[in-house]
Design a protein around this motif. Structure first.
Motif, PDB file in Angstrom:
ATOM      1  N   GLN A 135     -42.568  10.469 -92.702  1.00 55.16           N
ATOM      2  CA  GLN A 135     -42.422  11.906 -92.458  1.00 55.16           C
ATOM      3  C   GLN A 135     -40.965  12.268 -92.702  1.00 55.16           C
ATOM      4  O   GLN A 135     -40.055  11.493 -92.377  1.00 55.16           O
ATOM      5  CB  GLN A 135     -42.833  12.183 -91.013  1.00 55.16           C
ATOM      6  N   THR A 136     -40.710  13.452 -93.244  1.00 54.61           N
ATOM      7  CA  THR A 136     -39.349  13.787 -93.683  1.00 54.61           C
ATOM      8  C   THR A 136     -38.414  14.204 -92.552  1.00 54.61           C
ATOM      9  O   THR A 136     -37.207  14.305 -92.773  1.00 54.61           O
ATOM     10  CB  THR A 136     -39.377  14.926 -94.713  1.00 54.61           C
ATOM     11  N   LEU A 164     -47.797   4.946 -93.051  1.00 54.49           N
ATOM     12  CA  LEU A 164     -47.009   6.174 -92.942  1.00 54.49           C
ATOM     13  C   LEU A 164     -46.315   6.224 -91.589  1.00 54.49           C
ATOM     14  O   LEU A 164     -46.965   6.211 -90.544  1.00 54.49           O
ATOM     15  CB  LEU A 164     -47.910   7.403 -93.106  1.00 54.49           C
ATOM     16  N   ILE A 165     -45.000   6.269 -91.609  1.00 52.40           N
ATOM     17  CA  ILE A 165     -44.208   6.389 -90.386  1.00 52.40           C
ATOM     18  C   ILE A 165     -44.119   7.871 -90.034  1.00 52.40           C
ATOM     19  O   ILE A 165     -43.580   8.676 -90.814  1.00 52.40           O
ATOM     20  CB  ILE A 165     -42.800   5.795 -90.578  1.00 52.40           C
ATOM     21  N   ASP A 184     -32.208   6.954 -87.155  1.00 52.00           N
ATOM     22  CA  ASP A 184     -32.025   5.674 -86.464  1.00 52.00           C
ATOM     23  C   ASP A 184     -33.361   5.030 -86.120  1.00 52.00           C
ATOM     24  O   ASP A 184     -33.544   3.814 -86.276  1.00 52.00           O
ATOM     25  CB  ASP A 184     -31.202   5.872 -85.191  1.00 52.00           C
ATOM     26  N   GLU A 185     -34.301   5.850 -85.648  1.00 58.77           N
ATOM     27  CA  GLU A 185     -35.609   5.326 -85.265  1.00 58.77           C
ATOM     28  C   GLU A 185     -36.354   4.773 -86.478  1.00 58.77           C
ATOM     29  O   GLU A 185     -36.974   3.710 -86.412  1.00 58.77           O
ATOM     30  CB  GLU A 185     -36.441   6.431 -84.605  1.00 58.77           C
ATOM     31  N   VAL A 186     -36.280   5.476 -87.591  1.00 57.91           N
ATOM     32  CA  VAL A 186     -36.977   5.041 -88.807  1.00 57.91           C
ATOM     33  C   VAL A 186     -36.396   3.728 -89.322  1.00 57.91           C
ATOM     34  O   VAL A 186     -37.132   2.851 -89.782  1.00 57.91           O
ATOM     35  CB  VAL A 186     -36.917   6.138 -89.888  1.00 57.91           C
ATOM     36  N   VAL A 187     -35.089   3.584 -89.246  1.00 57.41           N
ATOM     37  CA  VAL A 187     -34.454   2.336 -89.677  1.00 57.41           C
ATOM     38  C   VAL A 187     -35.030   1.150 -88.910  1.00 57.41           C
ATOM     39  O   VAL A 187     -35.327   0.100 -89.489  1.00 57.41           O
ATOM     40  CB  VAL A 187     -32.917   2.410 -89.502  1.00 57.41           C
ATOM     41  N   GLU A 188     -35.226   1.327 -87.607  1.00 59.04           N
ATOM     42  CA  GLU A 188     -35.776   0.247 -86.778  1.00 59.04           C
ATOM     43  C   GLU A 188     -37.220  -0.064 -87.159  1.00 59.04           C
ATOM     44  O   GLU A 188     -37.624  -1.233 -87.233  1.00 59.04           O
ATOM     45  CB  GLU A 188     -35.699   0.630 -85.299  1.00 59.04           C
ATOM     46  N   ILE A 189     -38.014   0.973 -87.411  1.00 61.08           N
ATOM     47  CA  ILE A 189     -39.422   0.761 -87.759  1.00 61.08           C
ATOM     48  C   ILE A 189     -39.540   0.093 -89.125  1.00 61.08           C
ATOM     49  O   ILE A 189     -40.341  -0.836 -89.313  1.00 61.08           O
ATOM     50  CB  ILE A 189     -40.190   2.102 -87.726  1.00 61.08           C
ATOM     51  N   ILE A 190     -38.728   0.538 -90.080  1.00 63.81           N
ATOM     52  CA  ILE A 190     -38.764  -0.078 -91.411  1.00 63.81           C
ATOM     53  C   ILE A 190     -38.365  -1.547 -91.334  1.00 63.81           C
ATOM     54  O   ILE A 190     -38.969  -2.407 -91.978  1.00 63.81           O
ATOM     55  CB  ILE A 190     -37.852   0.691 -92.389  1.00 63.81           C
ATOM     56  N   VAL A 241     -54.572   5.315 -95.456  1.00 63.29           N
ATOM     57  CA  VAL A 241     -53.249   5.377 -94.846  1.00 63.29           C
ATOM     58  C   VAL A 241     -53.359   5.011 -93.364  1.00 63.29           C
ATOM     59  O   VAL A 241     -54.248   5.496 -92.661  1.00 63.29           O
ATOM     60  CB  VAL A 241     -52.636   6.787 -94.985  1.00 63.29           C
ATOM     61  N   TRP A 242     -52.452   4.145 -92.903  1.00 58.82           N
ATOM     62  CA  TRP A 242     -52.351   3.796 -91.483  1.00 58.82           C
ATOM     63  C   TRP A 242     -51.101   4.460 -90.928  1.00 58.82           C
ATOM     64  O   TRP A 242     -50.023   4.382 -91.530  1.00 58.82           O
ATOM     65  CB  TRP A 242     -52.237   2.280 -91.309  1.00 58.82           C
ATOM     66  N   LEU A 243     -51.237   5.108 -89.767  1.00 59.20           N
ATOM     67  CA  LEU A 243     -50.100   5.778 -89.154  1.00 59.20           C
ATOM     68  C   LEU A 243     -49.349   4.829 -88.227  1.00 59.20           C
ATOM     69  O   LEU A 243     -49.953   4.140 -87.402  1.00 59.20           O
ATOM     70  CB  LEU A 243     -50.572   7.000 -88.361  1.00 59.20           C
ATOM     71  N   VAL A 244     -48.028   4.800 -88.383  1.00 59.55           N
ATOM     72  CA  VAL A 244     -47.151   3.984 -87.536  1.00 59.55           C
ATOM     73  C   VAL A 244     -46.172   4.934 -86.850  1.00 59.55           C
ATOM     74  O   VAL A 244     -45.375   5.599 -87.510  1.00 59.55           O
ATOM     75  CB  VAL A 244     -46.390   2.940 -88.374  1.00 59.55           C
TER      76      VAL A 244
END
Length: 320
Positions: A175-176, A128-129, A181-187, A149-152
């Motif tokens: 998380q919604t 889970l991001i 931009d940050e989520v794109v990098e993590i994914i 669930v592991w939190l990232v």
């Protein structure tokens, strides 16, 4: 001798659109209002219904009582769960204590809950991001047994995930209210390390978060300073300040109310951008504009990136 009155300096205020309330926030507040109308005060609300003190204070004035946990709610009372979502243990506890409850969880958060449940049922470990301790993250992780669930939180976290996960079936959810931009990098980092990882058919970041960030991104390129109206514990509001700073407007600040504004900071600024987080009502935007008029000769403009027409129904028991 007649005193000379100095003219006010000119200031162009450029409003971001869309801004402010989203459909999930509107739904949650309406649920509290309708419950008060139907059942009378007090109606209890577990945690802030949305992250905005002005909204919470307005509902308190109508008879809503905000509590941290259900053990503060008397038996047989009516209680509402906040828009951020709750772990499954919370409605189970409400039922065990004979409480009458309404779930005001945003439907887009509920969608993430169902995704996590589905992946768990399929035997997958979920990454889970999100931000540790945020109510939405706590609620999402609480849909499945502890340890599922592991939190990232960051790209750096991806590298520290246990090697043992490599052989497992993996999925990710987010998380919604995060920075797009940050989520794109993590994914991208997750997919690079775990190429077979499952993802949602449609990204989890909600339409309102995406649209408000897009509007601020465009606005930040055109203004000298930018105010985001929202609470410091509002994830989507904090992200809007980050988006502004990352897209050309270093002078971006978060304020809850007009009374907090540092007017010295705005001296010599010619163009001020204003946006508002998804839990901040438009009346607070108007309050800031009116306060600016006390100090400047204001001209209003707007940057609109999309028209929003999303609506979420409230529970049937409250529609009459």
């Amino acid at each position: 001798m007649q005193q000379l009155v100095m003219p006010k300096p000119e200031l162009i205020i450029v409003l971001a659109s869309p801004r402010g309330f989203c459909a999930g926030v509107e739904r949650a507040i309406t649920i509290v209002d309708k419950a008060l109308e139907k059942y009378g005060a007090p109606v209890y609300v577990r945690h802030e219904i949305v992250h905005n003190k002005f909204v919470v204070n307005q509902l308190e004035a109508k008879g809503a009582v905000f509590v941290q946990e259900l053990d503060e709610v008397p038996a047989n009372a009516h209680v509402i769960f906040s828009a951020h979502g709750v772990p499954k243990s919370v409605p189970a506890d409400a039922e065990a204590r004979d409480l009458h409850y309404f779930d005001a969880t945003c439907p887009l958060v509920s969608k993430v809950h169902r995704e996590v449940e589905h992946h768990h049922a399929e035997g997958r470990t979920v990454l889970l991001i999100g931000h540790k301790g945020h109510p939405e993250v706590i609620g999402t992780m609480g849909q499945v047994p502890e340890g599922s669930v592991w939190l990232v939180e960051t790209v750096a976290d991806v590298a520290t995930l246990p090697s043992a996960l490599q052989g497992n079936d993996l999925a990710y959810a987010t998380q919604t209210t995060l920075s797009v931009d940050e989520v794109v990098e993590i994914i991208a980092a997750l997919k690079a390390r775990f190429p077979e990882i499952y993802g949602p058919r449609k990204e989890d970041i909600c339409y309102a978060t995406t649209n408000r960030q897009l509007a601020v991104r465009k606005l930040a390129e055109t203004v000298d300073a930018l105010i985001v109206i929202g609470a410091p514990n509002s994830s989507n509001s904090v992200r809007l300040v980050e988006v502004a700073k990352n897209n050309g407007c270093a002078e971006a600040r978060l304020y809850q109310r007009a009374m907090e504004i540092d007017w010295a900071w705005l001296q010599n600024k010619k163009r001020l951008g204003i946006s508002a987080g998804a839990s901040a009502p438009e009346v607070l935007v108007e309050e800031v504009i009116d306060a600016c008029r006390d100090h400047f000769c204001v001209t209003l403009a707007e940057i609109k990136v999309v028209e929003e027409d999303v609506y979420f129904n409230i529970p049937g028991q409250l529609r009459s």
